[in-house]
Design an enzyme around this catalytic site. Structure first.
Site, PDB file in Angstrom:
ATOM      1  N   ASN A 433       1.062 134.430  78.477  1.00  0.00           N
ATOM      2  CA  ASN A 433       2.422 134.795  78.855  1.00  0.00           C
ATOM      3  C   ASN A 433       2.995 135.777  77.838  1.00  0.00           C
ATOM      4  OD1 ASN A 433       5.206 134.238  80.226  1.00  0.00           O
ATOM      5  ND2 ASN A 433       5.575 133.959  78.036  1.00  0.00           N
ATOM      6  N   GLU A 434       3.188 137.017  78.255  1.00  0.00           N
ATOM      7  CA  GLU A 434       3.953 138.043  77.541  1.00  0.00           C
ATOM      8  C   GLU A 434       3.344 138.504  76.219  1.00  0.00           C
ATOM      9  OE1 GLU A 434       8.064 136.817  77.294  1.00  0.00           O
ATOM     10  OE2 GLU A 434       8.372 137.106  79.443  1.00  0.00           O
ATOM     11  N   ASP A 435       2.085 138.214  75.967  1.00  0.00           N
ATOM     12  CA  ASP A 435       1.509 138.647  74.697  1.00  0.00           C
ATOM     13  C   ASP A 435       1.298 140.151  74.646  1.00  0.00           C
ATOM     14  OD1 ASP A 435       1.608 136.034  73.988  1.00  0.00           O
ATOM     15  OD2 ASP A 435      -0.549 135.697  73.928  1.00  0.00           O
ATOM     16  N   HIS A 503       7.798 140.901  84.512  1.00  0.00           N
ATOM     17  CA  HIS A 503       8.873 139.971  84.182  1.00  0.00           C
ATOM     18  C   HIS A 503      10.135 140.812  84.115  1.00  0.00           C
ATOM     19  CE1 HIS A 503       6.015 136.864  82.094  1.00  0.00           C
ATOM     20  NE2 HIS A 503       5.670 137.142  83.337  1.00  0.00           N
TER      21      HIS A 503
END
Length: 855
Positions: A433-435, A503
């Protein structure tokens, strides 16, 4: 010779490790799993961290070391040549000792599963298992000193080194509560031969006419055995393998394949039935005496993640296809349902999935900062037809990639994918997630042209995990499920709206756009977006015990709002959009929930509008951040920790319905734009007169073309006068897509628009939608609206002489067990709004609140 036996250990006792003469405390329950925070609360040694400011006072728990022990009986069986202790999960830095002197296991990864051979190490009669849990905080800091610091957003940097649920370190919606303990079942298995792992890999043909079922298994055998596989179809038909498979002692793997013609297929909710084949794998000795058998429920479906060119627009689609049918996704992100995972029950998971389905949602994204969830959640998603997007357990950090870290992560991935691969609801694995967003924020090395597969020598070493190691595991152990390197991921960076998922946090975070511009922010698949809202007043009363602290800006409520800058951003969106004549708690709760609902519902409508049919799947779905909370907090959740549904739950429920209507209002100039206009300094008031236009569309998420009557009504908001009525007659709404109904309907800044969809045959109302001038704070409301609510058994009838916005009904007192199937509605003249409210009695008292009623 006897069949295998299993004993689940329970009856735990605990104490702080390393304290001289510390007495053991017996757990207040006899559950097989437990953890230190719940046990300390039960023993009244610490206050409940969820209440008041108690989180501040219990931080010492995560800095300490703890130990657990339990006793169990073992009596040898001459038919059992081997004994294993099987650990489903240990949180996190654990040393396991058997009968004190025998150290049988060291584990530093919460997500590992262990099978330990204890043959010959057990005593006849009473045995003791003791587990020492060292502080994960101290352990992570030691690793940080050894391997260097890696940046983490939310929680301290050391978390990047520790394979533990990352949200335990604190998040922008969760507390810092570093728990530990035997969080997964621990079982003693005694056997002569046993099946260790069974996977029934179902592959459905392209035309759905047949399926191959390859049943693979791992076993531990001390003798020659025969294996029998029986498959029972949903309709009761039984399929047997042509011949029993023989395995010699010490062989560890076997497989059997079957062909099934005209398979009965599993579908997502709303697209078809959820049916399962029962696969029974049994091993028997030479005398055909059963030694062990495993049963699996298998849903057969053909799955594709479709990324292909689109008509008239750049980029590619991103949508899921199940059994050759495109599935528009309307769902939510799921965070762990509790800060203390052992407090969750199978009933809690079933209720959570039920709420998801009742909200007309068909997907949960298991977010990467939590855990690989409990089997009960996936089982319920399978049963109810809710698709699952599964992140690997990495979130919002620059993770390392030194050899020891790679080894533990690869084993973690294998352990968890092998556990989860039987669930047909899982349709995607994502690497993190979002790295990659973190890589962009920190300006890390991310050369998109470098496809070497090894980036361990860069300052973005974890890219090697996400693009090399994890996809290999998925391809080997769950080959029919697509792999996605990250979320978000695709195209030219993480904000590319034309490729992959995004996102979309430019409402709330980022550029903090007006939520009325959400139609300019849609991507091919929006896997996160949100707006913060306060929980219900009755929820706040449960965790704020001092009435003097029950005001919006109180110290306690600020502690229970972890979002960075939340006070300013809430003020930006509330005060910029609606009138707030009072800052008392009830008014602020209503205001924040109304804005949350308005924002999320328009986002859902905007995304669904872009599902326009074959070749025009410009948006394949949206996932609200988030559906649930892990503790009592003001957050983006649409259901608060205690289960109270916020206004946004009901508002997005209606917009996600199989048949729904959508309306958007804009100026002709703004409507032409594909992205939000630049935010530039401008005079405080634009004196030029504005004209407004509305577009109206219908969303048909069913698989059948539908005929429906559409009515459009325009009302003066302050008087309730009907300004215009347009009956569009019978409209054809094509299946599984959006149909545009009307464009450029001219309206002014004092007109509310109502659209009604009726059944073409009997005229009953299928769906409603409404649109109001924005911002609402400028709208002239009726001084004394005549709003009446008729309370009947199990339902309410609501009438109004003028348009009413955001009407919420609650029972007084609010401890009554009443289940509202709808709420937070807009009510218009000449239209009785009926709400089913199960458990409501006609003599119950209700409270009515709507926009303007609190002025």
């Amino acid at each position: 010779m006897s069949s295998a036996s299993t004993l689940t250990l329970s009856g735990w006792r605990w104490r702080q490790y390393g304290k001289a003469n510390e007495d053991w405390h017996q757990c207040a329950h006899d559950k097989p799993t437990t953890e230190i925070f719940t046990d300390l609360i039960d023993a009244k040694i610490i206050p409940d961290p969820f209440i008041d400011e108690n989180e501040r006072h219990v931080q010492w728990v995560g800095e300490a070391d703890w130990e657990y022990a339990c006793d169990f009986q073992y009596e040898p069986d001459s038919g059992h040549s081997r004994q294993d202790l099987v650990f489903a999960g240990l949180d996190t830095v654990a040393t396991v000792l058997l009968n004190e002197e025998k150290e049988i296991l060291n584990s530093t990864n919460m997500f590992h599963r262990h099978r330990v051979d204890v043959t010959g190490k057990l005593r006849h009669g009473l045995n003791t298992l003791r587990i020492v849990f060292k502080s994960a905080l101290h352990y992570g800091r030691e690793l940080e000193r050894k391997h260097g610091s890696y940046r983490a957003f939310s929680g301290e940097n050391s978390r990047a080194h520790v394979r533990k649920a990352q949200y335990h370190y604190g998040w922008d919606w969760g507390p810092l509560l570093m728990t530990c303990g035997p969080c997964g079942d621990i079982k003693l298995e005694s056997y002569s031969s046993t099946l260790i792992d069974v996977f029934a890999d179902a592959r459905v043909s392209d035309d759905l006419s047949s399926a191959s079922l390859n049943v693979r298994f791992e076993a531990t055998l001390d003798q020659d055995v025969t294996t029998k596989v029986t498959v029972t179809a949903p309709d009761g038909n039984v399929f047997n393998t042509n011949a029993a498979l023989s395995l010699a002692a010490k062989e560890s793997r076997g497989s059997v394949s079957l062909e099934i013609h005209e398979p009965q297929l599993w579908y997502p909710v709303g697209h078809g039935p959820q049916v399962f084949y029962l696969v029974d794998v049994a091993i028997m000795n030479r005398d055909q005496i059963p030694l062990h058998h495993v049963k699996k429920l298998v849903g057969m479906r053909r799955l594709r993640l479709v990324q292909q060119p689109l008509k008239g627009e750049s980029g590619t689609s991103f949508f899921f296809e199940v059994n050759n049918k495109p599935v528009y996704v309307s769902g939510s992100n799921w965070i762990p349902g509790h800060s203390f995972l052992t407090a969750m029950t199978a009933k809690d998971y079933a209720l959570a999935v039920d709420r998801c389905v009742k909200a007309n949602q068909n997907m949960l994204r298991i977010w990467g900062g939590g855990i690989y969830e409990h089997d009960a959640l996936y089982e319920e998603c399978d049963r109810r037809g809710v698709l699952v997007w599964q992140d690997f357990a990495f979130a919002c950090a620059q993770y390392p990639c030194y050899p020891e870290f790679v080894a533990t992560v690869k084993r973690e991935a294998v352990d968890q994918v092998k556990r989860l691969r039987q669930y047909c609801s899982i349709v995607l694995y994502a690497g993190n997630n979002e790295d990659y967003q973190i890589a962009e924020m920190l300006n890390l090395t991310w050369d998109r042209e470098d496809h070497s597969g090894d980036w361990t020598d860069t300052n973005f070493p974890a890219r090697t995990l996400y693009e090399t190691h994890l996809p290999v595991v998925v391809a080997e152990y769950a080959p029919a499920v697509p792999y996605h390197p990250s979320s978000p991921w695709g195209g030219d960076g993480t904000t590319d709206r034309t490729v992959g998922d995004i996102h979309q946090w430019n409402v709330w975070h980022g550029s903090q756009e007006k939520y009325q511009l959400w139609d300019k922010l849609v991507g091919r698949f929006v896997s996160e977006f949100g707006m913060l809202g306060f929980p219900a007043a009755k929820s706040i009363r449960r965790y704020v015990t001092d009435p003097a602290q029950r005001y919006p800006q109180s110290r306690v409520l600020d502690l229970h709002n972890k979002a960075d800058g939340a006070e300013r951003r809430l003020a930006l969106y509330v005060l910029g959009n609606i009138r707030v004549n009072s800052l008392d708690l009830d008014s602020w709760i209503y205001a924040t929930q109304l804005i949350q609902g308005e924002c999320l519902s328009f986002a859902v409508r905007s995304c669904r509008r872009q599902w326009k049919g074959p070749g025009q799947e410009y948006c394949g779905g949206q996932l609200i951040w988030q559906i649930n909370d892990c503790w009592p907090v003001s957050s983006w959740a649409i259901i608060d920790f205690y289960g109270d549904k916020k206004m946004a739950y009901f508002m997005t429920m209606r917009d996600s319905a199989p048949l729904a209507l959508g309306i958007s209002r804009s100026t002709p100039e703004l409507k032409k734009l594909k992205s939000p206009p630049p935010q530039i300094l401008a005079p405080p008031h634009d004196l030029a007169p504005k004209t407004y236009v509305c577009d109206i569309w219908a969303m048909n998420g069913t698989l059948q073309d539908t005929q429906a009557q559409i009515e459009i009504r325009l009302y003066d908001i302050s008087t309730g006068d009907l300004r215009e009525e347009n009956s569009m007659g019978i409209q054809s709404l094509f299946s599984n897509r959006t149909t545009e109904l009307m464009e450029d309907l001219s309206v002014d800044d004092q007109t509310a628009v109502q659209a009604i969809m009726r059944d073409a045959h009997d005229g009953h109302v299928i769906a409603r939608a409404s649109d109001w001038p924005q911002p609402l704070k400028y709208v002239s409301l009726c001084d004394a609206p005549d709003v009446t609510v008729s309370v009947l058994d199990d339902k309410l009838e609501i009438r109004s002489n003028v348009p009413v916005k955001g009407l919420v009904i609650s029972v007084v007192p609010d401890d009554r067990d009443v289940e509202f199937e709808d709420n937070a509605v807009d009510v218009f003249p000449n239209d009785v709004y009926t709400i089913v409210a199960r458990g409501l009695k006609k003599d119950d008292q209700v409270e009515v609140r709507y926009y303007g009623s609190e002025f």
